[in-house]
Write an enzyme that holds these catalytic residues in place. Sequence first.
Site, PDB file in Angstrom:
ATOM      1  N   ASP A  82       0.817  -1.224   0.000  1.00 55.64           N
ATOM      2  CA  ASP A  82       0.000   0.000   0.000  1.00 55.64           C
ATOM      3  C   ASP A  82       0.846   1.267   0.000  1.00 55.64           C
ATOM      4  O   ASP A  82       0.523   2.256   0.652  1.00 55.64           O
ATOM      5  CB  ASP A  82      -0.971  -0.014   1.198  1.00 55.64           C
ATOM      6  CG  ASP A  82      -1.716  -1.328   1.276  1.00 55.64           C
ATOM      7  OD1 ASP A  82      -2.252  -1.748   0.245  1.00 55.64           O
ATOM      8  OD2 ASP A  82      -1.739  -1.953   2.354  1.00 55.64           O
ATOM      9  N   HIS A 129      -4.378  -2.071  -6.239  1.00 53.37           N
ATOM     10  CA  HIS A 129      -3.583  -0.942  -6.716  1.00 53.37           C
ATOM     11  C   HIS A 129      -4.508   0.134  -7.254  1.00 53.37           C
ATOM     12  O   HIS A 129      -5.438  -0.161  -7.996  1.00 53.37           O
ATOM     13  CB  HIS A 129      -2.611  -1.404  -7.806  1.00 53.37           C
ATOM     14  CG  HIS A 129      -1.648  -2.449  -7.319  1.00 53.37           C
ATOM     15  ND1 HIS A 129      -1.167  -3.462  -8.087  1.00 53.37           N
ATOM     16  CD2 HIS A 129      -1.075  -2.607  -6.106  1.00 53.37           C
ATOM     17  CE1 HIS A 129      -0.341  -4.207  -7.376  1.00 53.37           C
ATOM     18  NE2 HIS A 129      -0.277  -3.704  -6.166  1.00 53.37           N
TER      19      HIS A 129
HETATM   20  P1  IMP Z   1      -2.788 -13.014   2.100  1.00 52.62           P
HETATM   21  O1  IMP Z   1      -1.812 -12.540   1.061  1.00 52.62           O
HETATM   22  O2  IMP Z   1      -4.207 -12.605   1.801  1.00 52.62           O
HETATM   23  O3  IMP Z   1      -2.669 -14.485   2.397  1.00 52.62           O
HETATM   24  O4  IMP Z   1      -2.434 -12.274   3.484  1.00 52.62           O
HETATM   25  C1  IMP Z   1      -1.197 -12.478   4.179  1.00 52.62           C
HETATM   26  C2  IMP Z   1      -0.715 -11.165   4.825  1.00 52.62           C
HETATM   27  O5  IMP Z   1      -0.292 -10.237   3.803  1.00 52.62           O
HETATM   28  C3  IMP Z   1      -1.801 -10.431   5.617  1.00 52.62           C
HETATM   29  O6  IMP Z   1      -1.190  -9.783   6.712  1.00 52.62           O
HETATM   30  C4  IMP Z   1      -2.336  -9.409   4.613  1.00 52.62           C
HETATM   31  O7  IMP Z   1      -2.972  -8.342   5.226  1.00 52.62           O
HETATM   32  C5  IMP Z   1      -1.049  -9.028   3.900  1.00 52.62           C
HETATM   33  N1  IMP Z   1      -1.293  -8.545   2.522  1.00 52.62           N
HETATM   34  C6  IMP Z   1      -1.598  -9.295   1.445  1.00 52.62           C
HETATM   35  N2  IMP Z   1      -1.728  -8.528   0.359  1.00 52.62           N
HETATM   36  C7  IMP Z   1      -1.496  -7.265   0.737  1.00 52.62           C
HETATM   37  C8  IMP Z   1      -1.450  -6.015   0.042  1.00 52.62           C
HETATM   38  O8  IMP Z   1      -1.644  -5.929  -1.180  1.00 52.62           O
HETATM   39  N3  IMP Z   1      -1.173  -4.914   0.808  1.00 52.62           N
HETATM   40  C9  IMP Z   1      -0.907  -4.994   2.144  1.00 52.62           C
HETATM   41  N4  IMP Z   1      -0.924  -6.140   2.816  1.00 52.62           N
HETATM   42  C10 IMP Z   1      -1.215  -7.270   2.128  1.00 52.62           C
END
Ligand code: IMP
Length: 446
Positions: A24, A52
Amino acid sequence: MDKEAIKITKRGRVDVLAGKLWGDEGKGKIIDKIAPGYDVFIRANGGGNAGHTVCDGNNTHVLHYIPCAVLHTDKTFICAAGMAINPVDFMPEVLGLEKINPNLRKHLFVSHQATLITPIHVAKDMWRENGTGVLGSTKKGISFAYADDTEHKGFRLSDILKYSSREFLAEYENYRKRERKNFPLIPILLNDEISQEEKLWLKKVDQMRASIQIVDTVKLANELLLEGKNILIEGAQAVLLDGRHGCYPHNTSSHTTPQMLVGYAGLPMNAVRDVIAVTKWYGTRVGGVKPLSAMEADIDELFRQTGHEFGTTTGRARTCVWPDELALRESVTISHPNKLYITKMDVCPVDVVKIAVEYILKNKEHVSYPPMNLSDVETVVYKEVPGWKFENKDSIPENAINFIARIKKLFPFIEIAGIGVGPNRDDIIYPSSNDLNKIVFNFEHS
Ligand code: IMP
């Protein structure tokens, strides 16, 4: 000159862009801005967990799968092998974007090696997150899809091509039966019958087979490179969320470092020119973990409201984090950027900014690099510096310049490529000098 030598002479260049901290950072805006310099855009990793944002001055577009340069028509877009794709989300995104890029599907190529996210992966993610073992995922089925892939029992996009609609249904039913036996409590698997949700997914799988170019994107990208095309590889999430080097277990499941992004694209390392990093001047984190240098509750709220720090994918409130030199140092050590964009410099609703400069461990040792185990940290040591206010976008407050100069001194080998001062494509100010002792900004190019 032999044929191979001619090819190498004509070869285009590859740049790779990744987020520095925990995601982010405003990567979308930077990619959209630098897009005219490239012919081909490759989204390397992740899936619908990424969100994004690009803003063309009139409208804001949120992208989960498609490379962030999509507002620029007549470019080539690739979703590479490191991605995990759920057709239920992917198809509406592509069709929606055709309102602004009408020939998108002609210019879009998706890797046959990408992982296919099934409704069972999403159901498992929901089940885990709503249950006791909360990891703070985006509930998009990401980790379960990659886990199936690692266990060699999931689907890849090549399976959509390999099987007809009827054959694919039979394959899915077999997979479902095996999953039901192993995970009988997952809600979507309680019934023997395929649910409406799964039927919708199967319909979108058919839609992908009929209308999306699923190809060997490694071969394609290399051919384009040898034709002299310039390529930008973009990463989703960010370096400190990397599946291996990131903050386990609260990391994502794909790899987010520039090195791995190039690997997912299948492009030669020696074609890489710039490794571009993007970071907000402060940090944010979503998920079930609070970074060590998280802001105090009232200041956290102030930054969240001023900086609109709510998840693009999940709507969750992001935790705001003081700039942390140790986290930055770790990220630079892992990812080795040579260019850095610092975003959201216009968001500074405080008079005093705290910068984490050291951690004191429980054994009283002072460290300037994160320890292997973050639970060993007792205290964060901050340096306080004055905050800043942007009166307009044609001048930079001195305190903001001092803040940037401090980062430059920490990483003298990294060029400060630009600073973000607003959400629009043109809200970027470029330094005309990166001198260690005096960073000068050039407003004519903004
Ligand atoms: P997952 O990728 O949904 O399995 O989440 C695993 C960790 O990565 C969690 O803490 C999410 O909040 C974080 N996360 C996944 N994608 C993003 C993103 O695009 N931005 C910020 N955090 C992310």
